[in-house]
Design an enzyme around this catalytic site. Sequence first.
Site, PDB file in Angstrom:
ATOM      1  CG  ASP A 178      96.579  44.362  31.173  1.00  0.00           C
ATOM      2  OD1 ASP A 178      96.948  43.894  30.681  1.00  0.00           O
ATOM      3  OD2 ASP A 178      97.608  45.475  31.678  1.00  0.00           O
ATOM      4  CD  GLU A 262      95.047  41.477  27.621  1.00  0.00           C
ATOM      5  OE1 GLU A 262      95.401  42.306  26.600  1.00  0.00           O
ATOM      6  OE2 GLU A 262      96.155  42.408  28.717  1.00  0.00           O
ATOM      7  CB  CYS A 315      86.460  55.483  30.100  1.00  0.00           C
ATOM      8  SG  CYS A 315      85.956  56.181  31.329  1.00  0.00           S
ATOM      9  CB  CYS A 333      87.646  59.107  30.610  1.00  0.00           C
ATOM     10  SG  CYS A 333      86.269  58.762  29.068  1.00  0.00           S
ATOM     11  CB  CYS A 336      83.229  60.362  32.471  1.00  0.00           C
ATOM     12  SG  CYS A 336      84.817  58.719  32.643  1.00  0.00           S
ATOM     13  CG  ASP A 343      99.982  48.625  32.552  1.00  0.00           C
ATOM     14  OD1 ASP A 343      99.883  48.599  31.978  1.00  0.00           O
ATOM     15  OD2 ASP A 343     101.037  49.099  33.109  1.00  0.00           O
TER      16      ASP A 343
HETATM   17 ZN   LIG Z   1      84.739  57.622  30.849  1.00  0.00          ZN
END
Ligand SMILES: [Zn+2]
Length: 362
Positions: A178, A262, A315, A333, A336, A343
């Site tokens: 990334d 990316e 996530c 998240c 979860c 990053d």
């Molecule tokens: Zn999650």
Amino acid sequence: MLIRKTIKYKLIPNAHQKEKLFIFLRQYSFVYNGYLKFNQHYHQKNGRNMTSKEMFLLIPKLKVKFNELEGFPSKLFESSIIHLNHELRILDDGDELRQKREHNDTFIVTTAFKFEQDRSRISIPTLRDIKYHNSKIIEGVVKNLAIQEKNGDWFVHVFYEYEKKKINVTAEKFIGIDVGLKEFAILSNGKSITNPRYYRKLEGKLIEEQRKLSRKKRHSKNWEKQRKKVQDIHQNIVNYRMNFLHKISTFIVTHFDVIGIEKLSIQSMVKNRKFSKSILDAGWALFIKMLKYKALEQSKIVIEVERFYPSSQLCSKCGSKQFMPLHLRTFICKSCNHEIDRDYNASKNIENRTRELFKKRA
Ligand SMILES: [Zn+2]
């Protein structure tokens, strides 16, 4: 299996280079056609074609005899002989060849050339750094260049080879990369690549010296001196960046088999992420180029994840998606409760997506 391919690029020669290319093209044809005639006589007398060795032996004599050949580089001389010999071997028919060569628009460089993809430049004997429009990265070993003139425009045809190998992919050897905000890049194995600090220092110095330059009287002695100083620092930065990018791209290609990045449009990156002030940013595009061709040299794969893949909003553990404003540095998240650096999470998603895309193409 060895695969041979050709790709054509538009050259962007400056005025001086253009002039020289025209001269070389004329001299090349002169040599090629001259030897072709020689060889025809030779063939009538001896019942066989001249060897390239026999042709090479005549070079010094011809250079003295013909003014037309003044300044013609020996390496191009050799190239034209190699070229002719190659065609004689294929056709074994001088007449047919001569017809073909009457409107000669191309010369081939078989030796002593440079093809620099990082810099988008080619060099041929005694003529360095001709820019070309680098529209596609070549994946293989470059064998010859053919330089062609067409209505005043110049093109280079690049002949290259590559070995088509089956790639051995192990589960551990995927990596996602990334683009960092503070770091140069964040890898999905948790490591990050930092921008070299020395580089930042040089950058600061460049700005400072540029400011000094702007205060001096144009074309004065001091101004010239200062301008030289600015140029030197700038060159330093360019060299330093090249070095840095070569090092990390080599490292990544050596250590990983399938590399996910990316697919970025540099323009939108500059607009959205507001870090255009740094000269380092330009490095990212170059970095991707380097990754690609180095990967091919080592039979590795670079996979570009779609431009609008929401790598920072997913996530990386459970896959659920949520909005992530730019100022949030940690991804937490909502489904979860997974908590992870923004990053790092993005790079893991890039790796996950790379695995999916890899499966699809395999
Ligand atoms: Zn999650």
